[in-house]
Design a protein around this motif. Structure first.
Motif, PDB file in Angstrom:
ATOM      1  N   ALA A  13       0.871  -1.078   0.027  1.00 26.98           N
ATOM      2  CA  ALA A  13       0.040  -0.140  -0.017  1.00 26.98           C
ATOM      3  C   ALA A  13       0.864   1.504  -0.038  1.00 26.98           C
ATOM      4  CB  ALA A  13      -1.063  -0.057   1.065  1.00 26.98           C
ATOM      5  N   GLU A  14       1.849   1.130   0.767  1.00 27.11           N
ATOM      6  CA  GLU A  14       2.878   2.407   1.027  1.00 27.11           C
ATOM      7  C   GLU A  14       3.789   2.606  -0.461  1.00 27.11           C
ATOM      8  OE1 GLU A  14       3.812   4.660   2.869  1.00 27.11           O
ATOM      9  OE2 GLU A  14       2.266   4.399   4.282  1.00 27.11           O
ATOM     10  N   ALA A  16       2.624   1.673  -3.592  1.00 26.17           N
ATOM     11  CA  ALA A  16       1.391   2.092  -4.291  1.00 26.17           C
ATOM     12  C   ALA A  16       1.326   3.665  -4.307  1.00 26.17           C
ATOM     13  CB  ALA A  16       0.268   1.356  -4.407  1.00 26.17           C
ATOM     14  N   ARG A  17       1.408   4.091  -3.144  1.00 25.20           N
ATOM     15  CA  ARG A  17       1.101   5.537  -2.825  1.00 25.20           C
ATOM     16  C   ARG A  17       2.172   6.355  -3.270  1.00 25.20           C
ATOM     17  NH1 ARG A  17       2.220   9.130   0.799  1.00 25.20           N
ATOM     18  NH2 ARG A  17       3.321   7.790   2.188  1.00 25.20           N
ATOM     19  N   ARG A  18       3.371   5.663  -2.936  1.00 29.07           N
ATOM     20  CA  ARG A  18       4.639   6.751  -3.335  1.00 29.07           C
ATOM     21  C   ARG A  18       4.878   6.646  -4.808  1.00 29.07           C
ATOM     22  NH1 ARG A  18       7.936   7.463   1.726  1.00 29.07           N
ATOM     23  NH2 ARG A  18       6.440   6.677   3.413  1.00 29.07           N
ATOM     24  N   GLU A  20       2.501   6.679  -7.112  1.00 20.67           N
ATOM     25  CA  GLU A  20       1.529   7.442  -7.669  1.00 20.67           C
ATOM     26  C   GLU A  20       1.906   8.991  -7.481  1.00 20.67           C
ATOM     27  OE1 GLU A  20      -2.104   7.957  -9.487  1.00 20.67           O
ATOM     28  OE2 GLU A  20      -1.162   6.098  -8.957  1.00 20.67           O
ATOM     29  N   GLY A  21       2.614   9.179  -6.327  1.00 20.01           N
ATOM     30  CA  GLY A  21       2.930  10.587  -6.360  1.00 20.01           C
ATOM     31  C   GLY A  21       4.094  11.001  -6.940  1.00 20.01           C
ATOM     32  N   HIS A 103       4.569   5.711 -14.333  1.00 18.89           N
ATOM     33  CA  HIS A 103       5.074   5.858 -12.983  1.00 18.89           C
ATOM     34  C   HIS A 103       6.495   5.571 -12.645  1.00 18.89           C
ATOM     35  CE1 HIS A 103       0.364   5.987 -12.672  1.00 18.89           C
ATOM     36  NE2 HIS A 103       0.852   7.159 -12.106  1.00 18.89           N
TER      37      HIS A 103
END
Length: 245
Positions: A13-14, A16-18, A20-21, A103
């Motif tokens: 989850a972490e 994926a978030r990083r 994405e940003g 990404h």
């Protein structure tokens, strides 16, 4: 050191978030990326360096040994370094997906197995070369890993009879300058660097992470690494599971 995660689902989850940003993410990987594909690493308890051979693996993978004991080198190379049955695991696949969706800018790898390309990654800098390229030292003709596996003894070029050498960087040889510089440029331009499946003890490759000046560094590796102290996030878990997002 930043936050440490040991749960693979939380790590996924972490990550994926990083990703994405990030605007220009780079993945720097080592042997641990391919262990889930059945390719042994070097330094773990089950790695090549802990197995018994006539000579130490680090000796047999040296330039001097290749020159002096070419046939024995190839016996080891065929048996232990070429893994044609290996298939990309979830880490390879996700990295290819991240590149395809914009990404991920590049993969910088110490591996020689070609699994990143097999998964679909396009911008891959192979610091230590690839078993899938084998080059005649006399005329420059290239041969596949399958061709090498079909030969016996010392493989000779079908065109000129010259000695065929794997396009891999052996101990005592220098890294390809073009690949090295391209890797440095990619890492220096990245705003997110994810280091995965590597102990960061093999130089000069491990030193490339020092060129990173971006916002976030993440380490995904079961065991501690020298980069943990400066990382914003450490995922101490299985890398294939961490990339299952």
């Amino acid at each position: 050191m930043g936050r440490t995660i040991t749960d693979a689902r939380e790590a996924a989850a972490e990550l994926a978030r990083r990703f994405e940003g990030a605007r220009s993410a780079v993945f720097f990987g080592g042997a641990g990326v391919s262990t889930a594909s059945g390719i042994p690493d070097f330094r773990s308890a089950d790695g090549l360096y802990h197995q018994r051979f006539k000579y130490p693996p680090e000796t047999m993978l040296g330039h001097d040994f290749f020159v002096a004991h070419t046939e024995e080198f190839y016996d080891f190379y065929r048996e232990r370094m070429i893994c044609l049955d290996a298939r990309p695991n979830r880490a390879h696949e996700k990295l290819a997906e991240l590149e395809a969706t914009g990404h991920l800018a590049a993969v910088v790898t110490q591996n020689i197995d070609g699994l990143h390309q097999a998964a679909g990654s396009r911008t891959v800098y192979e610091l230590h070369g690839s078993v899938h390229r084998n080059v005649c030292r006399r005329c420059g003709a290239t041969y596949s890993a399958e061709w090498v596996m079909a030969t016996e003894g010392v493989p000779r070029c079908e065109r000129c009879g010259g000695l065929v050498k794997p396009d891999v960087v052996l101990y005592g040889e220098q890294l390809d300058e073009r690949v090295l510089l391209a890797s440095v440029r990619a890492i220096a331009a990245a705003d997110l660097l994810v280091i995965g499946g590597t102990s960061l003890v093999v130089y000069p490759a491990a030193g490339l992470v020092d060129y990173f000046e971006g916002n976030e560094m993440v380490v995904v590796n079961r065991d501690p690494t020298p980069a943990d102290a400066r990382a914003d996030l450490v995922c101490a878990c299985d890398i294939a599971a961490a990339f299952d997002f």
